[in-house]
Design an enzyme around this catalytic site. Sequence first.
Site, PDB file in Angstrom:
ATOM      1  N   TYR A  40       8.435   8.436   5.225  1.00  0.00           N
ATOM      2  CA  TYR A  40       8.756   8.366   3.793  1.00  0.00           C
ATOM      3  C   TYR A  40       7.752   9.178   2.968  1.00  0.00           C
ATOM      4  O   TYR A  40       8.134  10.067   2.197  1.00  0.00           O
ATOM      5  CB  TYR A  40       8.762   6.905   3.312  1.00  0.00           C
ATOM      6  CG  TYR A  40       8.681   6.753   1.805  1.00  0.00           C
ATOM      7  CD1 TYR A  40       9.733   7.176   0.990  1.00  0.00           C
ATOM      8  CD2 TYR A  40       7.548   6.201   1.185  1.00  0.00           C
ATOM      9  CE1 TYR A  40       9.654   7.049  -0.399  1.00  0.00           C
ATOM     10  CE2 TYR A  40       7.470   6.071  -0.190  1.00  0.00           C
ATOM     11  CZ  TYR A  40       8.517   6.496  -0.976  1.00  0.00           C
ATOM     12  OH  TYR A  40       8.445   6.377  -2.350  1.00  0.00           O
TER      13      TYR A  40
ATOM     14  N   THR B 235       5.027   9.368  -5.543  1.00  0.00           N
ATOM     15  CA  THR B 235       4.371   8.118  -5.166  1.00  0.00           C
ATOM     16  C   THR B 235       2.916   8.362  -4.771  1.00  0.00           C
ATOM     17  O   THR B 235       2.590   9.439  -4.250  1.00  0.00           O
ATOM     18  CB  THR B 235       5.135   7.473  -3.985  1.00  0.00           C
ATOM     19  OG1 THR B 235       4.312   6.477  -3.382  1.00  0.00           O
ATOM     20  CG2 THR B 235       5.474   8.495  -2.904  1.00  0.00           C
ATOM     21  N   ASP B 236       2.086   7.341  -4.966  1.00  0.00           N
ATOM     22  CA  ASP B 236       0.690   7.447  -4.517  1.00  0.00           C
ATOM     23  C   ASP B 236       0.597   7.486  -2.992  1.00  0.00           C
ATOM     24  O   ASP B 236      -0.441   7.828  -2.433  1.00  0.00           O
ATOM     25  CB  ASP B 236      -0.153   6.289  -5.082  1.00  0.00           C
ATOM     26  CG  ASP B 236       0.327   4.901  -4.626  1.00  0.00           C
ATOM     27  OD1 ASP B 236       1.403   4.793  -4.005  1.00  0.00           O
ATOM     28  OD2 ASP B 236      -0.385   3.925  -4.908  1.00  0.00           O
ATOM     29  N   GLU B 237       1.706   7.147  -2.302  1.00  0.00           N
ATOM     30  CA  GLU B 237       1.661   7.106  -0.834  1.00  0.00           C
ATOM     31  C   GLU B 237       1.434   8.496  -0.238  1.00  0.00           C
ATOM     32  O   GLU B 237       1.043   8.612   0.919  1.00  0.00           O
ATOM     33  CB  GLU B 237       2.931   6.438  -0.280  1.00  0.00           C
ATOM     34  CG  GLU B 237       3.060   5.021  -0.795  1.00  0.00           C
ATOM     35  CD  GLU B 237       4.145   4.186  -0.134  1.00  0.00           C
ATOM     36  OE1 GLU B 237       4.483   4.436   1.025  1.00  0.00           O
ATOM     37  OE2 GLU B 237       4.652   3.269  -0.807  1.00  0.00           O
TER      38      GLU B 237
ATOM     39  N   LYS C 273       8.124  12.660   0.707  1.00  0.00           N
ATOM     40  CA  LYS C 273       7.793  12.736  -0.724  1.00  0.00           C
ATOM     41  C   LYS C 273       6.740  13.830  -0.956  1.00  0.00           C
ATOM     42  O   LYS C 273       6.800  14.560  -1.943  1.00  0.00           O
ATOM     43  CB  LYS C 273       7.286  11.382  -1.242  1.00  0.00           C
ATOM     44  CG  LYS C 273       8.314  10.267  -1.274  1.00  0.00           C
ATOM     45  CD  LYS C 273       9.493  10.530  -2.206  1.00  0.00           C
ATOM     46  CE  LYS C 273       9.136  10.476  -3.672  1.00  0.00           C
ATOM     47  NZ  LYS C 273      10.341  10.614  -4.539  1.00  0.00           N
TER      48      LYS C 273
HETATM   49  P1  NAD Z   1      15.702   2.802  -4.813  1.00  0.00           P
HETATM   50  O1  NAD Z   1      15.866   2.944  -3.333  1.00  0.00           O
HETATM   51  O2  NAD Z   1      15.825   1.466  -5.450  1.00  0.00           O
HETATM   52  O3  NAD Z   1      16.752   3.750  -5.560  1.00  0.00           O
HETATM   53  C1  NAD Z   1      17.063   5.027  -5.106  1.00  0.00           C
HETATM   54  C2  NAD Z   1      18.343   5.469  -5.802  1.00  0.00           C
HETATM   55  O4  NAD Z   1      18.631   6.823  -5.387  1.00  0.00           O
HETATM   56  C3  NAD Z   1      19.557   4.620  -5.445  1.00  0.00           C
HETATM   57  O5  NAD Z   1      20.308   4.327  -6.610  1.00  0.00           O
HETATM   58  C4  NAD Z   1      20.355   5.508  -4.505  1.00  0.00           C
HETATM   59  O6  NAD Z   1      21.751   5.277  -4.572  1.00  0.00           O
HETATM   60  C5  NAD Z   1      19.994   6.894  -5.029  1.00  0.00           C
HETATM   61  N1  NAD Z   1      20.146   7.936  -4.010  1.00  0.00           N
HETATM   62  C6  NAD Z   1      19.699   7.908  -2.726  1.00  0.00           C
HETATM   63  N2  NAD Z   1      20.065   9.046  -2.103  1.00  0.00           N
HETATM   64  C7  NAD Z   1      20.729   9.799  -3.012  1.00  0.00           C
HETATM   65  C8  NAD Z   1      21.343  11.071  -2.964  1.00  0.00           C
HETATM   66  N3  NAD Z   1      21.350  11.805  -1.845  1.00  0.00           N
HETATM   67  N4  NAD Z   1      21.925  11.549  -4.085  1.00  0.00           N
HETATM   68  C9  NAD Z   1      21.938  10.816  -5.225  1.00  0.00           C
HETATM   69  N5  NAD Z   1      21.399   9.589  -5.320  1.00  0.00           N
HETATM   70  C10 NAD Z   1      20.802   9.091  -4.224  1.00  0.00           C
HETATM   71  O7  NAD Z   1      14.297   3.485  -5.121  1.00  0.00           O
HETATM   72  P2  NAD Z   1      13.235   3.156  -6.261  1.00  0.00           P
HETATM   73  O8  NAD Z   1      12.286   2.143  -5.750  1.00  0.00           O
HETATM   74  O9  NAD Z   1      13.940   2.951  -7.542  1.00  0.00           O
HETATM   75  O10 NAD Z   1      12.446   4.537  -6.308  1.00  0.00           O
HETATM   76  C11 NAD Z   1      12.893   5.588  -7.159  1.00  0.00           C
HETATM   77  C12 NAD Z   1      11.946   6.781  -7.010  1.00  0.00           C
HETATM   78  O11 NAD Z   1      10.623   6.364  -7.350  1.00  0.00           O
HETATM   79  C13 NAD Z   1      11.871   7.310  -5.580  1.00  0.00           C
HETATM   80  O12 NAD Z   1      11.791   8.716  -5.663  1.00  0.00           O
HETATM   81  C14 NAD Z   1      10.584   6.726  -5.040  1.00  0.00           C
HETATM   82  O13 NAD Z   1      10.015   7.569  -4.070  1.00  0.00           O
HETATM   83  C15 NAD Z   1       9.733   6.673  -6.290  1.00  0.00           C
HETATM   84  N6  NAD Z   1       8.686   5.630  -6.312  1.00  0.00           N
HETATM   85  C16 NAD Z   1       9.003   4.319  -6.030  1.00  0.00           C
HETATM   86  C17 NAD Z   1       8.010   3.349  -6.108  1.00  0.00           C
HETATM   87  C18 NAD Z   1       8.332   1.890  -5.853  1.00  0.00           C
HETATM   88  O14 NAD Z   1       7.401   1.062  -5.846  1.00  0.00           O
HETATM   89  N7  NAD Z   1       9.583   1.498  -5.670  1.00  0.00           N
HETATM   90  C19 NAD Z   1       6.696   3.700  -6.454  1.00  0.00           C
HETATM   91  C20 NAD Z   1       6.407   5.045  -6.722  1.00  0.00           C
HETATM   92  C21 NAD Z   1       7.421   5.995  -6.663  1.00  0.00           C
HETATM   93  P1  TYD Z   2       6.931  -2.467   0.597  1.00  0.00           P
HETATM   94  O1  TYD Z   2       7.453  -3.328  -0.500  1.00  0.00           O
HETATM   95  O2  TYD Z   2       7.859  -2.064   1.701  1.00  0.00           O
HETATM   96  O3  TYD Z   2       6.283  -1.183  -0.104  1.00  0.00           O
HETATM   97  P2  TYD Z   2       5.357  -0.012   0.530  1.00  0.00           P
HETATM   98  O4  TYD Z   2       5.414  -0.080   1.998  1.00  0.00           O
HETATM   99  O5  TYD Z   2       6.029   1.222   0.004  1.00  0.00           O
HETATM  100  O6  TYD Z   2       3.991  -0.231  -0.034  1.00  0.00           O
HETATM  101  O7  TYD Z   2       5.686  -3.199   1.269  1.00  0.00           O
HETATM  102  C1  TYD Z   2       4.572  -3.625   0.487  1.00  0.00           C
HETATM  103  C2  TYD Z   2       3.561  -4.215   1.432  1.00  0.00           C
HETATM  104  O8  TYD Z   2       4.083  -5.419   1.981  1.00  0.00           O
HETATM  105  C3  TYD Z   2       3.234  -3.337   2.630  1.00  0.00           C
HETATM  106  O9  TYD Z   2       1.858  -3.501   2.959  1.00  0.00           O
HETATM  107  C4  TYD Z   2       4.096  -3.897   3.747  1.00  0.00           C
HETATM  108  C5  TYD Z   2       4.156  -5.374   3.410  1.00  0.00           C
HETATM  109  N1  TYD Z   2       5.385  -6.071   3.811  1.00  0.00           N
HETATM  110  C6  TYD Z   2       5.292  -7.259   4.568  1.00  0.00           C
HETATM  111  O10 TYD Z   2       4.198  -7.705   4.949  1.00  0.00           O
HETATM  112  N2  TYD Z   2       6.452  -7.892   4.885  1.00  0.00           N
HETATM  113  C7  TYD Z   2       7.671  -7.433   4.502  1.00  0.00           C
HETATM  114  O11 TYD Z   2       8.704  -8.076   4.852  1.00  0.00           O
HETATM  115  C8  TYD Z   2       7.744  -6.232   3.717  1.00  0.00           C
HETATM  116  C9  TYD Z   2       9.062  -5.688   3.283  1.00  0.00           C
HETATM  117  C10 TYD Z   2       6.569  -5.600   3.390  1.00  0.00           C
END
Ligand code: NAD
Ligand code: TYD
Length: 355
Positions: A162, A134-136, A166
Amino acid sequence: MKTYLVTGGAGFIGSNFVLYLLRTHDDIRIINVDKLTYAGNLENLSSIEHDERHIFSQTDICDKPAIEALFAQYKPDYVVNFAAESHVDRSIATPEIFAHTNVMGTVTMLNAAKAAWIEPDGSFGDHKYLQVSTDEVYGSLSIDEPDSFFRETTPINPHSPYSASKAASDMFVKAYGDTYGMPINITRCSNNYGPFQFPEKLIPLMINNALQHEHLPIYGDGKNIRDWLYVEDHCKAIDMVLSNGTIGEVYNVGGHNERPNNFIVKTIIAEVSKAVNDPAINQTLITYVTDRKGHDRRYGIAPDKIKRDLGWYPETKFEDGIIKTIDWYLAHEEWMKHVTSGAYLKYYDTMYRNR
Ligand code: NAD
Ligand code: TYD
């Protein structure tokens, strides 16, 4: 035929990636390894229930013997590690699980891949391990310097538990490349949105709450900026890095689509209200609540490297992607009911309603 071991393939991005791979490649096999935490849902994969190219295993990525057995049985060519605890608010409440799954889970996957792939001469053949990051991990940018962006050379500076977990897992992936010569890539993507996203994240939470006429909790002043990318564009980027990424490299993925949270919430109100023809869905639902602890102000990716080296570009404009996403949630009320039952509601009460 190539075999992909995809972890976290029942979650948001992972399930979109599994569906994307099966749609765009014929001669492949996917071993989908997911623990099915609150965020994993097999309903996400119901459209491929009968596709023999997809094999699901409910397994924890921290379970060393079980992961080693999967490597021995299926001999994957590639690993794509999505599995993680992914929500910043949860990481603030319970950091330990983030260290366990995200760091120890990654080390377990790396070790199993190394043991399965390494040849007697220390080479790794055509295998590849891709870490979905992630970019975070880069920390936060200023909203007053809109021309500054995260680049692959930006120092790692995570703030939340988090992003710290990562960043730590990224460092282990890099170490396996540097120390053992393991073929790795790391992708660092900005915020994703689209189908199957669990409604604890901003966009699906606001869509769901708006439909229920629940308040829409915006943290702090709502001026925090995220760089939104439609999930399918992320899936395409991962596929391209897997096939053509230079070994050992990091690729940032983002579409220069930075929007303040206030804009996102107001857009959702307008579009949901229009879609269901309900004037009660309006801005009076917005509630400004206590800010998130350590809330990163702005994320913004410069995707120059992946564009230049691999020819990747984002295909979905935000204006189209947000409508597609809202339409998807409106058409999947059952899915929403299912995933918001039980554990999620208990958590939701603690995190939001009691603020
Ligand atoms: P999500 O929370 O929707 O899905 C995570 C999945 O991992 C779930 O299906 C969960 O059951 C599984 N999981 C959790 N713990 C586990 C374990 N111990 N063993 C096996 N499976 C397990 O997450 P997401 O949003 O789909 O993100 C997926 C990946 O992408 C993550 O690594 C996250 O850091 C990365 N990512 C997410 C975003 C975003 O915007 N959502 C952006 C950049 C990177
Ligand atoms: P989120 O979807 O949790 O992603 P991330 O924190 O990984 O960027 O949040 C996106 C943005 O929205 C973040 O600035 C936090 C804000 N946010 C709210 O203001 N209210 C909410 O209920 C949630 C879940 C997020």
